[in-house]
Motif scaffolding. Structure first.
Motif, PDB file in Angstrom:
ATOM      1  N   ASP A  14       0.812  -1.211   0.000  1.00  0.00           N
ATOM      2  CA  ASP A  14       0.000   0.000   0.000  1.00  0.00           C
ATOM      3  C   ASP A  14       0.849   1.266   0.000  1.00  0.00           C
ATOM      4  OD1 ASP A  14      -2.335  -1.493   0.068  1.00  0.00           O
ATOM      5  OD2 ASP A  14      -2.311  -1.590   2.254  1.00  0.00           O
ATOM      6  N   SER A  15       2.155   1.123   0.065  1.00  0.00           N
ATOM      7  CA  SER A  15       3.011   2.312   0.102  1.00  0.00           C
ATOM      8  C   SER A  15       2.927   3.058  -1.227  1.00  0.00           C
ATOM      9  CB  SER A  15       4.453   1.948   0.420  1.00  0.00           C
ATOM     10  OG  SER A  15       5.049   1.300  -0.664  1.00  0.00           O
ATOM     11  N   ILE A  16       3.117   4.339  -1.160  1.00  0.00           N
ATOM     12  CA  ILE A  16       2.985   5.200  -2.337  1.00  0.00           C
ATOM     13  C   ILE A  16       4.021   4.854  -3.394  1.00  0.00           C
ATOM     14  CG2 ILE A  16       3.176   7.590  -3.139  1.00  0.00           C
ATOM     15  CD1 ILE A  16       2.036   8.406  -0.375  1.00  0.00           C
ATOM     16  N   ARG A  17       5.247   4.609  -2.967  1.00  0.00           N
ATOM     17  CA  ARG A  17       6.310   4.330  -3.935  1.00  0.00           C
ATOM     18  C   ARG A  17       6.080   3.002  -4.652  1.00  0.00           C
ATOM     19  NH1 ARG A  17      12.069   3.655  -2.444  1.00  0.00           N
ATOM     20  NH2 ARG A  17      13.027   3.450  -4.444  1.00  0.00           N
ATOM     21  N   TYR A  18       5.671   1.986  -3.901  1.00  0.00           N
ATOM     22  CA  TYR A  18       5.367   0.689  -4.508  1.00  0.00           C
ATOM     23  C   TYR A  18       4.234   0.850  -5.523  1.00  0.00           C
ATOM     24  CZ  TYR A  18       3.795  -4.094  -5.081  1.00  0.00           C
ATOM     25  OH  TYR A  18       3.429  -5.298  -5.627  1.00  0.00           O
ATOM     26  N   GLN A  19       3.174   1.519  -5.138  1.00  0.00           N
ATOM     27  CA  GLN A  19       2.035   1.708  -6.032  1.00  0.00           C
ATOM     28  C   GLN A  19       2.420   2.502  -7.278  1.00  0.00           C
ATOM     29  OE1 GLN A  19      -1.054   0.462  -6.074  1.00  0.00           O
ATOM     30  NE2 GLN A  19      -0.390  -0.808  -4.349  1.00  0.00           N
ATOM     31  N   SER A  20       3.297   3.477  -7.116  1.00  0.00           N
ATOM     32  CA  SER A  20       3.750   4.262  -8.258  1.00  0.00           C
ATOM     33  C   SER A  20       4.497   3.385  -9.261  1.00  0.00           C
ATOM     34  CB  SER A  20       4.651   5.400  -7.781  1.00  0.00           C
ATOM     35  OG  SER A  20       5.231   6.063  -8.870  1.00  0.00           O
ATOM     36  N   LEU A  21       5.426   2.579  -8.769  1.00  0.00           N
ATOM     37  CA  LEU A  21       6.173   1.677  -9.659  1.00  0.00           C
ATOM     38  C   LEU A  21       5.239   0.653 -10.298  1.00  0.00           C
ATOM     39  CD1 LEU A  21       9.342   1.108  -7.457  1.00  0.00           C
ATOM     40  CD2 LEU A  21       9.249   2.354  -9.606  1.00  0.00           C
ATOM     41  N   TYR A  22       4.330   0.115  -9.529  1.00  0.00           N
ATOM     42  CA  TYR A  22       3.370  -0.861 -10.035  1.00  0.00           C
ATOM     43  C   TYR A  22       2.526  -0.248 -11.152  1.00  0.00           C
ATOM     44  CZ  TYR A  22      -0.223  -4.513  -9.830  1.00  0.00           C
ATOM     45  OH  TYR A  22      -1.091  -5.532 -10.133  1.00  0.00           O
ATOM     46  N   ASN A  23       2.040   0.962 -10.934  1.00  0.00           N
ATOM     47  CA  ASN A  23       1.234   1.644 -11.953  1.00  0.00           C
ATOM     48  C   ASN A  23       2.038   1.950 -13.208  1.00  0.00           C
ATOM     49  OD1 ASN A  23      -1.052   1.566 -10.370  1.00  0.00           O
ATOM     50  ND2 ASN A  23      -0.678   3.582  -9.468  1.00  0.00           N
ATOM     51  N   GLN A  24       3.318   2.250 -13.057  1.00  0.00           N
ATOM     52  CA  GLN A  24       4.170   2.485 -14.228  1.00  0.00           C
ATOM     53  C   GLN A  24       4.301   1.211 -15.062  1.00  0.00           C
ATOM     54  OE1 GLN A  24       7.894   4.682 -13.507  1.00  0.00           O
ATOM     55  NE2 GLN A  24       6.989   5.236 -11.523  1.00  0.00           N
ATOM     56  N   TYR A  25       4.434   0.060 -14.381  1.00  0.00           N
ATOM     57  CA  TYR A  25       4.506  -1.203 -15.120  1.00  0.00           C
ATOM     58  C   TYR A  25       3.179  -1.527 -15.798  1.00  0.00           C
ATOM     59  CZ  TYR A  25       9.198  -2.758 -14.130  1.00  0.00           C
ATOM     60  OH  TYR A  25      10.556  -2.873 -14.127  1.00  0.00           O
ATOM     61  N   ILE A  26       2.069  -1.222 -15.154  1.00  0.00           N
ATOM     62  CA  ILE A  26       0.760  -1.437 -15.780  1.00  0.00           C
ATOM     63  C   ILE A  26       0.657  -0.617 -17.057  1.00  0.00           C
ATOM     64  CG2 ILE A  26      -1.716  -0.975 -15.545  1.00  0.00           C
ATOM     65  CD1 ILE A  26      -1.474  -1.812 -12.615  1.00  0.00           C
ATOM     66  N   LEU A  27       1.033   0.660 -16.982  1.00  0.00           N
ATOM     67  CA  LEU A  27       0.985   1.528 -18.168  1.00  0.00           C
ATOM     68  C   LEU A  27       1.915   1.027 -19.268  1.00  0.00           C
ATOM     69  CD1 LEU A  27       0.879   5.049 -16.490  1.00  0.00           C
ATOM     70  CD2 LEU A  27      -0.988   3.859 -17.667  1.00  0.00           C
ATOM     71  N   LEU A  28       3.098   0.577 -18.887  1.00  0.00           N
ATOM     72  CA  LEU A  28       4.045   0.063 -19.875  1.00  0.00           C
ATOM     73  C   LEU A  28       3.507  -1.196 -20.546  1.00  0.00           C
ATOM     74  CD1 LEU A  28       6.869   0.273 -21.167  1.00  0.00           C
ATOM     75  CD2 LEU A  28       7.715  -1.137 -19.298  1.00  0.00           C
ATOM     76  N   LEU A  29       2.964  -2.111 -19.759  1.00  0.00           N
ATOM     77  CA  LEU A  29       2.414  -3.342 -20.324  1.00  0.00           C
ATOM     78  C   LEU A  29       1.203  -3.057 -21.205  1.00  0.00           C
ATOM     79  CD1 LEU A  29       2.729  -5.703 -17.231  1.00  0.00           C
ATOM     80  CD2 LEU A  29       4.091  -5.767 -19.317  1.00  0.00           C
ATOM     81  N   ASP A  30       0.380  -2.094 -20.806  1.00  0.00           N
ATOM     82  CA  ASP A  30      -0.777  -1.723 -21.633  1.00  0.00           C
ATOM     83  C   ASP A  30      -0.345  -1.108 -22.955  1.00  0.00           C
ATOM     84  OD1 ASP A  30      -2.612  -2.652 -19.818  1.00  0.00           O
ATOM     85  OD2 ASP A  30      -3.015  -0.687 -18.937  1.00  0.00           O
ATOM     86  N   SER A  31       0.705  -0.310 -22.923  1.00  0.00           N
ATOM     87  CA  SER A  31       1.146   0.372 -24.138  1.00  0.00           C
ATOM     88  C   SER A  31       1.796  -0.569 -25.142  1.00  0.00           C
ATOM     89  CB  SER A  31       2.118   1.499 -23.799  1.00  0.00           C
ATOM     90  OG  SER A  31       3.340   0.974 -23.329  1.00  0.00           O
TER      91      SER A  31
END
Length: 121
Positions: A14-31
């Protein structure tokens, strides 16, 4: 691995940094229309926790081969409850996923003697 403790603070998913990195990977995989996005994200969980605790990386485009080597070392050291074969299998799967996502030219298969000598130093 839901929680890890560093010398200074406790990291959760739930940490902000973990969620930020996780969301970046989601965006990369989606793209890039990556097949099996859910499975890839599941494999990357330990790597994201590693990045959150042991590095200062805030953007995934700054990840380099040295981070793969350091992650593999850490996973091998922490794998006390598993057999060597299970540890290596999981580490190689994660590294192969990361290699394909980031388009690294480094061969991370077990056949690459140089890479694994670097990891096992």
């Amino acid at each position: 691995m839901d929680t890890q403790q560093n010398d200074l603070f406790i990291i959760t998913k739930d940490s902000i940094r973990y969620q930020s990195l996780y969301n970046q990977y989601i965006l990369l995989l989606d793209s890039m229309d990556y097949p099996n996005k859910k499975q890839a994200l599941k494999r990357l969980e330990n790597y994201l926790i590693y990045l959150t605790i042991y590095t200062n990386i805030r953007k995934i485009h700054r990840i380099e081969t040295k981070h793969l080597i350091l992650f593999a070392r850490k996973q091998i050291q922490d794998g006390k409850n598993q057999t060597s074969e299970e540890i290596l299998r999981e580490v190689v799967k994660t590294l192969l996923t990361l290699k394909s996502i980031h388009k690294f030219k480094t061969d991370v298969s077990l056949m690459n003697y140089t890479f694994w000598c670097e990891v096992l130093k």
